[in-house]
Design an enzyme around this catalytic site. Structure first.
Site, PDB file in Angstrom:
ATOM      1  N   SER A 242       0.829  -1.198   0.000  1.00 44.41           N
ATOM      2  CA  SER A 242       0.000   0.000   0.000  1.00 44.41           C
ATOM      3  C   SER A 242       0.875   1.264   0.000  1.00 44.41           C
ATOM      4  CB  SER A 242      -0.958  -0.037   1.202  1.00 44.41           C
ATOM      5  OG  SER A 242      -1.964   0.925   1.057  1.00 44.41           O
TER       6      SER A 242
ATOM      7  N   ASP B 125      -5.397  -3.093  -3.361  1.00 41.16           N
ATOM      8  CA  ASP B 125      -4.420  -2.761  -2.321  1.00 41.16           C
ATOM      9  C   ASP B 125      -3.851  -4.017  -1.654  1.00 41.16           C
ATOM     10  OD1 ASP B 125      -3.128  -1.856   0.014  1.00 41.16           O
ATOM     11  OD2 ASP B 125      -4.528  -0.189   0.254  1.00 41.16           O
TER      12      ASP B 125
END
Length: 693
Positions: A436, A552
């Site tokens: 992320s 993500d």
């Protein structure tokens, strides 16, 4: 295959084995008359776990690995057997089946005494039984205290098909840096061949090793290890050294080399063989006996095509395990020449190259290693070549330090403070993994941007208005933010650089929602990989590639320490920026206290304040909780639990105190960086301890 060795030669061999060295002539003759010698090729199984006890074994030359086989089929190494070590005796004495499988790592020569002959021998030589009992007691005691009686040794052969490509320079520098980085025992063996005319072929490169004396004839040391040991140049400044020459027409040369090198494995952790450039069958056979092959190629198209031809011949001779994992290709970059893209070279060779080798110039900053027998120039530690060799040595030597940067939206700016502290203290990082926002910071750093530069990038969003430059609000089909503006900003900072351009290896974690599997991205365009890893579900649109929907990486792996652990990285520093339940409670209490302090005691004192405050609260009530807050907060509450579990694989965990800062407050640059730096500095003693181990 049984080797027909004469009684006299058996006698001489057995006398050199430690457990029999104290026996008299008559006792040695008794053993020699009862034993047989067996030749095993590389990868042969001597006996398997569960086989009944059948005899006493002792390794004369070569190397053997003893292991258990897991249910998954993976070998679980227990110990490595070297010259003079015996095995199989515990089963003989207890009558139980063998508890391990013994497999050869090189062509090996083993002598064996049949079960009945062994017990008869112990009856006739009682003190031998006492010696075995004492020796086994010591071995079991060491295992009980988890101490290895022997260490694992790695044989690395370096080879360049065309002379003058720089293989010798690479080989010595590899040995030198392995010694520096690991502190273990390393030997560099410079191997030369004698031409058909009988003349020793000397290397002529200015940077190649220069020996004052002619190399030692290989036949003089092959059967006399004590003599070979006395001829090794011991070197406190670098690796130990030995220069030998041999005749390529010797039909059993590879067997001799294997036997000689396996003898050295008793005394050295790393053995670096610098083989001559002839692509003879015996050289190919020697390469196949190695644990690793480092192939050095020039960067011209002709050199690469020649290298491809050699690789084809090598693969035909090599074992399956060697073909799959152990051949590393290095391409030497020629000065003042535009290098071919990695993808083009990979296409020509039909195999990915491991790395480019930077050019060395004689007038570069160099330092001389000079002994009475040997001289060589090595580049200064600040040169790109030395930095590259250091990285390679740390990977081979298994002393890499890995850094894991976890996810947490805007809280990830605190990673910059972590990097600032690590840089200031000179902490080496050999590989970085990010998930992320951690993937974004890791990508920028791996491509050569230091903490100061990344901080400058972050300061572009110090004001709330500038943060809007990253937003491209779309109709919420699969997310409120399209991600185009974020990708455009990244492209300005990174360009079209690929994972091949990184200064240190980079791994980026994402997740395929369709197939429900983790993705570890380490090839292709870095910006594309980062964009995939930051696609917060419901907030930033996922990346769709064919039948993949990529989101993500922090959703299921917010702190990807497992990526480094699976690579065998032994020293892991992890940074978890997600807030704990205690942090969230502290946030709530702090916010409540601030509200209490702001409230005036009398409404008449500040009537306009109360009116504006009432309107503000009404507006917040209408918009709260908003969908982005709900999504991100929900993910982060679950991710914290996952990150805590992943943190158990880290040697040092850094957890900055980020209370009072929300997930979207990208503009709190100073505060975020400072907290990351403070948390890292608080852990610095632990970090230095782990790195120095």
């Amino acid at each position: 295959m049984i080797n027909p060795i004469s009684i006299i030669n058996k006698f001489l061999i057995i006398r050199q084995i430690p457990v029999f060295s104290s026996l008299n002539w008559f006792e040695l003759h008794q053993i020699a008359s009862r034993c047989t010698f067996h030749e095993y090729s590389k990868g042969a199984v001597i006996y398997e776990k569960g086989d009944p006890p059948d005899g006493f074994y002792c390794l004369v030359s070569g190397r053997v690995c003893a292991y258990n086989l897991k249910d998954s089929g993976e070998k679980q190494n227990v110990e490595y057997i070297y010259r003079g070590t015996y095995f199989g005796i515990i089963s003989l004495l207890t009558g139980e089946p063998h508890s391990l499988t013994f497999e050869t790592l090189n062509d090996s020569l083993v002598f064996r005494i049949e079960k009945d002959d062994f017990h008869d021998m112990l009856n006739k030589i009682p003190r031998l039984a006492v010696d075995f009992s004492y020796s086994l007691s010591r071995r079991l005691k060491k295992k009980l205290h988890h101490q290895k009686s022997i260490f694992e040794s790695t044989i690395i052969s370096t080879y360049n098909p065309r002379q003058g490509t720089g293989g010798s320079i690479y080989a010595f520098n590899l040995a030198h840096h392995l010694k520096e980085e690991t502190g273990k025992k390393v030997i560099f063996i410079d191997m030369h061949c004698i031409s058909p005319s009988g003349v020793y072929q000397k290397k002529t490169s200015k940077l190649s090793p220069f020996w004052q004396n002619l190399p030692i004839d290989f036949n003089e040391v092959i059967d006399d290890y004590a003599n070979a040991e006395s001829l090794i140049v011991k070197n406190d400044k670098s690796a130990d050294l030995l220069s030998v020459c041999f005749d390529l027409s010797d039909s059993v040369l590879s067997t001799k080399i294997s036997q000689f090198v396996s003898n050295l494995a008793n005394d050295y952790h790393f053995i670096i063989l610098d083989l001559p450039s002839q692509s003879d069958d015996e050289v190919l056979a020697t390469l196949n006996q190695s644990d690793d092959i480092h192939l050095i190629l020039g960067d011209s198209k002709a050199d690469l095509i020649s290298g491809k031809s050699f690789l084809r011949k090598l693969r035909q001779r090599a074992s399956a395990e060697l073909r799959e994992q152990k051949i590393k290709i290095f391409v030497r970059q020629t000065a003042n020449k535009k290098r071919l893209p990695y993808e083009k070279i990979n296409q020509i060779l039909a195999q990915d190259i491991y790395a480019y080798l930077f050019e060395i110039f004689v007038d570069d900053d160099t330092q001389m290693i000079s002994l009475d027998e040997f001289q060589i120039l090595i580049p200064d530690s600040k040169t790109r070549f030395s930095q590259q060799m250091r990285k390679i040595a740390r990977e081979i030597g298994d002393v890499r330090v890995g850094l894991v940067l976890g996810g947490g939206a805007a809280l990830g700016i605190s990673h910059v403070g972590v990097l600032r502290a690590l840089e200031r203290e000179g902490i080496p990082v050999d590989i970085v993994v990010g998930s992320s926002i951690g993937a974004l910071i890791a990508g920028l750093w791996a491509l050569g941007n230091d903490a100061q530069k990344i901080e400058e990038f972050a300061r572009e969003f110090e004001s709330k208005i500038k943060c809007l430059n990253l937003l491209d609000i779309i109709f919420p089909k699969s997310g409120f933010i399209g991600g185009y503006m974020i990708k455009r900003w990244l492209r300005k900072k990174i360009g079209k650089q690929t994972f091949y351009n990184t200064k240190i290896p980079l791994k980026i974690v994402a997740y395929d929602l369709t197939k429900r599997e983790d993705l570890v991205l380490d090839g292709g365009d870095v910006v594309d990989a980062i964009r995939k890893s930051i696609a917060i579900p419901g907030v930033i649109s996922p990346v769709v590639e064919g039948d993949r929907v990529i989101i993500d990486g922090g959703i299921v792996n917010p702190l990807p320490t497992d990526v480094l652990a699976s690579m065998g990285v032994q020293k892991i520093i992890a940074v978890n920026i997600l807030k704990s339940p205690a942090d969230v409670l502290k946030d709530y209490q702090t916010l409540k206290e601030k509200e209490e302090k702001k409230r005036p005691k009398f409404i008449l004192a500040l009537p306009f304040y109360f009116i504006s405050r009432w309107i503000g609260k009404l507006w917040i009530k209408l918009l709260s909780p908003n969908i982005c807050d709900i999504i991100v907060s929900s993910f982060q509450s679950v991710d914290y639990v996952l990150a805590e579990q992943s943190a158990e694989q880290a040697d040092v965990l850094i957890h900055p105190d980020l209370t009072g800062i929300d997930w979207f407050e990208l503009y709190k640059v100073d505060e975020l960086i400072q907290r990351g730096e403070t948390a890292t500095q608080d852990k610095m003693n632990d970090i230095k301890r782990v790195v120095s181990q």
